[in-house]
Design an enzyme around this catalytic site. Sequence first.
Site, PDB file in Angstrom:
ATOM      1  CG  HIS A  33      21.973  -1.506  -8.188  1.00 62.03           C
ATOM      2  ND1 HIS A  33      21.486  -0.439  -8.895  1.00 62.03           N
ATOM      3  CD2 HIS A  33      20.898  -2.159  -7.689  1.00 62.03           C
ATOM      4  CE1 HIS A  33      20.159  -0.437  -8.812  1.00 62.03           C
ATOM      5  NE2 HIS A  33      19.776  -1.476  -8.079  1.00 62.03           N
ATOM      6  CD  GLU A  50      19.581   2.771  -8.752  1.00 62.69           C
ATOM      7  OE1 GLU A  50      19.966   2.790  -7.565  1.00 62.69           O
ATOM      8  OE2 GLU A  50      18.398   2.516  -9.068  1.00 62.69           O
ATOM      9  CD  GLU A  97      17.979  -5.013  -9.328  1.00 56.33           C
ATOM     10  OE1 GLU A  97      17.034  -4.960  -8.543  1.00 56.33           O
ATOM     11  OE2 GLU A  97      18.930  -4.214  -9.289  1.00 56.33           O
ATOM     12  CE  LYS A 126      17.071   1.058  -6.044  1.00 56.84           C
ATOM     13  NZ  LYS A 126      16.562   1.256  -7.403  1.00 56.84           N
ATOM     14  N   GLY A 129      13.317  -2.524  -4.461  1.00 63.68           N
ATOM     15  CA  GLY A 129      13.722  -1.140  -4.217  1.00 63.68           C
ATOM     16  C   GLY A 129      12.635  -0.382  -3.483  1.00 63.68           C
ATOM     17  N   GLY A 130      11.845   0.381  -4.211  1.00 68.30           N
ATOM     18  CA  GLY A 130      10.852   1.267  -3.606  1.00 68.30           C
ATOM     19  C   GLY A 130       9.943   0.588  -2.590  1.00 68.30           C
ATOM     20  N   GLY A 181      12.592   1.217 -10.867  1.00 69.09           N
ATOM     21  CA  GLY A 181      12.057   2.503 -10.450  1.00 69.09           C
ATOM     22  C   GLY A 181      11.099   3.122 -11.453  1.00 69.09           C
ATOM     23  CG  ASN A 199      19.073  -1.322  -3.268  1.00 69.76           C
ATOM     24  OD1 ASN A 199      19.580  -0.575  -2.428  1.00 69.76           O
ATOM     25  ND2 ASN A 199      19.336  -1.236  -4.565  1.00 69.76           N
ATOM     26  CB  SER A 213       8.763  -2.071 -11.092  1.00 70.36           C
ATOM     27  OG  SER A 213       9.380  -0.843 -11.445  1.00 70.36           O
TER      28      SER A 213
HETATM   29  P1  13P Z   1      12.557  -0.735  -7.704  1.00 72.46           P
HETATM   30  O1  13P Z   1      11.949  -1.931  -6.997  1.00 72.46           O
HETATM   31  O2  13P Z   1      12.302   0.552  -7.028  1.00 72.46           O
HETATM   32  O3  13P Z   1      12.241  -0.751  -9.166  1.00 72.46           O
HETATM   33  O4  13P Z   1      14.165  -0.934  -7.602  1.00 72.46           O
HETATM   34  C1  13P Z   1      14.721  -2.142  -7.980  1.00 72.46           C
HETATM   35  C2  13P Z   1      16.159  -2.141  -7.630  1.00 72.46           C
HETATM   36  O5  13P Z   1      16.943  -1.430  -8.217  1.00 72.46           O
HETATM   37  C3  13P Z   1      16.602  -2.998  -6.523  1.00 72.46           C
HETATM   38  O6  13P Z   1      17.982  -3.092  -6.478  1.00 72.46           O
END
Ligand code: 13P
Length: 240
Positions: free
Chosen positions: A92, A94, A161, A11, A220-221, A167, A9, A199
């Site tokens: 999600h 967010e 999640e 983002k 994510g990251g 994050g 993802n 994470s």
């Molecule tokens: P991180 O891996 O950066 O924690 O993000 C997870 C996420 O929200 C994937 O959708």
Amino acid sequence: MCAPLVVGNWKMHGSLAANRALLGALVAGVQGVESAVCVPFPYLAQAAERLKGTAIAWGAQNVSEHAQGAYTGEVSAAMLTEFGCRYVLVGHSERRQIYGETDAVAAAKFAAAQGAGLRPIFCIGETLAERDAGRTEEVVARQLDAVLGRCKFGDAVLAYEPVWAIGTGRTASPEQVQAVHGFLRKRMSAATRILYGGSVKPDNAAAIFALPDVDGGLIGGAALVAKDFIAICGMAQRKG
Ligand code: 13P
């Protein structure tokens, strides 16, 4: 056990130049495991062009619950299919937390995506306050029931999640992950993939993917760093 799936993802990150480098590295390096990247809307055409004919699928991070009409700024599921998307993230945290998406809206988006032939990756998870109050199962069950009360889950993907692990560098422990995935597994068909997100990094992915009810990850990251995403995919592959 389902064949593992690893989804990046991105983002709201990227640029045409950065994506070109990242996609090229992923095409060269991801092997032997099903994978996908969910990119910002403007880059869907770029992802489609670069990933067509490769083993890496692509998708979007959001979709409108409406089919068409006067919804300024929204993108329909049918539009996503025109760009070859297989997946779309729905619900999600967010979207829920920053944009106020309710369970009902997330379920409507799921239905719209599925109706257009996309595979929703339906995201659920509790906040830290909810976990500390012992409400984790109640919260994820409520989020999931909003969809199950309206649609068949079909070939959609479920992603757990925990909000407090996204994050933050604070991954849920393997025991915490398995406890929730085991709870979710009892509610889903054996064929439903249940991904963990929050994470996930090269140094913790193997322990998470080894858990019995984890079928891959939503990253994510680390999905923005080619060598990290490739390493994580390699760890999922060892499970498959
Ligand atoms: P991180 O891996 O950066 O924690 O993000 C997870 C996420 O929200 C994937 O959708």
